[in-house]
Design an enzyme around this catalytic site. Structure first.
Site, PDB file in Angstrom:
ATOM      1  N   PRO A  18     -16.399 -76.253 -26.348  1.00  0.00           N
ATOM      2  CA  PRO A  18     -15.293 -75.361 -26.008  1.00  0.00           C
ATOM      3  C   PRO A  18     -15.706 -74.104 -25.248  1.00  0.00           C
ATOM      4  CG  PRO A  18     -15.754 -75.260 -28.364  1.00  0.00           C
ATOM      5  CD  PRO A  18     -16.567 -76.385 -27.804  1.00  0.00           C
ATOM      6  N   ASN A  19     -14.825 -73.741 -24.342  1.00  0.00           N
ATOM      7  CA  ASN A  19     -14.887 -72.528 -23.533  1.00  0.00           C
ATOM      8  C   ASN A  19     -15.945 -72.572 -22.426  1.00  0.00           C
ATOM      9  OD1 ASN A  19     -12.760 -71.154 -24.930  1.00  0.00           O
ATOM     10  ND2 ASN A  19     -14.202 -70.876 -26.610  1.00  0.00           N
ATOM     11  N   ARG A  26     -16.471 -66.017 -17.983  1.00  0.00           N
ATOM     12  CA  ARG A  26     -16.492 -65.631 -19.398  1.00  0.00           C
ATOM     13  C   ARG A  26     -17.807 -64.927 -19.729  1.00  0.00           C
ATOM     14  NH1 ARG A  26     -17.948 -69.066 -24.475  1.00  0.00           N
ATOM     15  NH2 ARG A  26     -17.356 -67.611 -26.102  1.00  0.00           N
ATOM     16  N   TYR A  31     -23.518 -65.252 -20.583  1.00  0.00           N
ATOM     17  CA  TYR A  31     -23.616 -66.644 -20.144  1.00  0.00           C
ATOM     18  C   TYR A  31     -23.996 -66.820 -18.674  1.00  0.00           C
ATOM     19  CZ  TYR A  31     -21.271 -67.307 -24.588  1.00  0.00           C
ATOM     20  OH  TYR A  31     -20.960 -67.286 -25.913  1.00  0.00           O
ATOM     21  N   ASN A  81     -24.430 -79.140 -25.582  1.00  0.00           N
ATOM     22  CA  ASN A  81     -24.150 -77.736 -25.868  1.00  0.00           C
ATOM     23  C   ASN A  81     -22.856 -77.732 -26.671  1.00  0.00           C
ATOM     24  OD1 ASN A  81     -23.417 -75.054 -26.002  1.00  0.00           O
ATOM     25  ND2 ASN A  81     -24.119 -74.577 -23.940  1.00  0.00           N
ATOM     26  N   ALA A  84     -19.098 -73.246 -29.729  1.00  0.00           N
ATOM     27  CA  ALA A  84     -18.668 -72.733 -31.035  1.00  0.00           C
ATOM     28  C   ALA A  84     -18.700 -73.792 -32.137  1.00  0.00           C
ATOM     29  CB  ALA A  84     -17.269 -72.130 -30.930  1.00  0.00           C
ATOM     30  N   HIS A  87     -21.552 -74.053 -35.138  1.00  0.00           N
ATOM     31  CA  HIS A  87     -21.662 -73.290 -36.378  1.00  0.00           C
ATOM     32  C   HIS A  87     -20.883 -73.861 -37.549  1.00  0.00           C
ATOM     33  CE1 HIS A  87     -23.432 -70.696 -33.469  1.00  0.00           C
ATOM     34  NE2 HIS A  87     -22.284 -70.602 -32.825  1.00  0.00           N
ATOM     35  N   ASP A  94     -22.158 -85.110 -37.818  1.00  0.00           N
ATOM     36  CA  ASP A  94     -22.277 -86.512 -38.220  1.00  0.00           C
ATOM     37  C   ASP A  94     -22.334 -87.436 -37.004  1.00  0.00           C
ATOM     38  OD1 ASP A  94     -22.278 -85.676 -40.856  1.00  0.00           O
ATOM     39  OD2 ASP A  94     -20.205 -86.287 -41.252  1.00  0.00           O
ATOM     40  N   GLU A 108     -30.084 -80.334 -28.423  1.00  0.00           N
ATOM     41  CA  GLU A 108     -29.088 -79.271 -28.515  1.00  0.00           C
ATOM     42  C   GLU A 108     -29.538 -78.135 -27.600  1.00  0.00           C
ATOM     43  OE1 GLU A 108     -27.452 -76.041 -31.814  1.00  0.00           O
ATOM     44  OE2 GLU A 108     -28.688 -77.710 -32.488  1.00  0.00           O
ATOM     45  N   HIS A 110     -28.406 -74.247 -25.676  1.00  0.00           N
ATOM     46  CA  HIS A 110     -27.530 -73.081 -25.624  1.00  0.00           C
ATOM     47  C   HIS A 110     -27.977 -72.212 -24.464  1.00  0.00           C
ATOM     48  CE1 HIS A 110     -25.629 -74.022 -29.427  1.00  0.00           C
ATOM     49  NE2 HIS A 110     -26.837 -74.349 -29.858  1.00  0.00           N
ATOM     50  N   LEU A 111     -27.020 -71.653 -23.757  1.00  0.00           N
ATOM     51  CA  LEU A 111     -27.316 -70.755 -22.645  1.00  0.00           C
ATOM     52  C   LEU A 111     -27.949 -69.463 -23.143  1.00  0.00           C
ATOM     53  CD1 LEU A 111     -23.959 -71.364 -20.811  1.00  0.00           C
ATOM     54  CD2 LEU A 111     -26.209 -71.952 -19.892  1.00  0.00           C
ATOM     55  N   SER A 112     -27.363 -68.899 -24.190  1.00  0.00           N
ATOM     56  CA  SER A 112     -27.882 -67.661 -24.774  1.00  0.00           C
ATOM     57  C   SER A 112     -28.731 -68.021 -25.996  1.00  0.00           C
ATOM     58  CB  SER A 112     -26.727 -66.741 -25.179  1.00  0.00           C
ATOM     59  OG  SER A 112     -25.985 -67.323 -26.239  1.00  0.00           O
ATOM     60  N   ARG A 117     -27.766 -62.863 -31.383  1.00  0.00           N
ATOM     61  CA  ARG A 117     -26.356 -62.473 -31.294  1.00  0.00           C
ATOM     62  C   ARG A 117     -25.783 -62.239 -32.691  1.00  0.00           C
ATOM     63  NH1 ARG A 117     -23.336 -66.286 -27.458  1.00  0.00           N
ATOM     64  NH2 ARG A 117     -21.863 -64.558 -27.551  1.00  0.00           N
TER      65      ARG A 117
END
Length: 153
Positions: A18-19, A26, A31, A81, A84, A87, A94, A108, A110-112, A117
């Site tokens: 998402p996002n 954003r 990001y 990626n 959200a 978490h 699963d 997995e 992540h950009l940041s 954070r």
């Protein structure tokens, strides 16, 4: 270091949660200013010949889970990626576990760096079932994952 005994998969799914469709606008301080199309172009240029990349993005948890099922069914490696969903989505966790339990690579990304954070971002329910985790390098996180999957690392 290249592993000569490892062959690159024919297909790599690059799945984004998402996002991430809002990349470029954003929170560019977090990001970056690159868009998903920029990422697609960058990864296509980094992929070895014969490796088909499919970059996808969804804001829908069920669709993302379906794509992980597809990876199992087609024997595709995955760069994920989860955004959200990282978490709290045990359903996504699963589905990710199905990928690695099938003997496929799931990295997995992540950009940041989530650990630098807000505290709620420090926990990933995905990491425990992923083959590996790469975070904090912007689009470089994806490039490193692709290099690992294709045997360049």
């Amino acid at each position: 270091m290249t592993d000569p005994d490892r062959t690159a998969p024919a297909r790599v799914l690059v799945l984004n949660g998402p996002n991430l469709n809002r990349l470029g606008t954003r929170e560019p301080d977090v990001y970056g200013t690159g868009t998903l199309d920029d990422l697609r172009t960058e990864l296509a240029g980094a992929a070895p010949e014969g490796v088909a990349l499919e970059l996808r993005q969804t804001n829908d948890e069920a669709e993302l889970i379906g794509w992980l099922h597809e990876a199992v069914d087609t024997g595709s490696a995955v760069i994920l990626n989860p955004a959200a969903f990282t978490h709290y989505s045990y359903a996504l966790r699963d589905a990710a576990a199905l990928v690695t339990k099938a003997g496929l690579t799931l990295i997995e990304v992540h950009l940041s760096n989530p650990h630098s954070r807000e505290e709620f971002r420090h926990t990933s329910v995905i990491s425990g079932v992923a083959t590996g985790v790469i975070a904090g390098f912007g689009f470089g996180s994806y490039r490193l994952a692709l290099a690992r999957i294709t045997g360049a690392l």
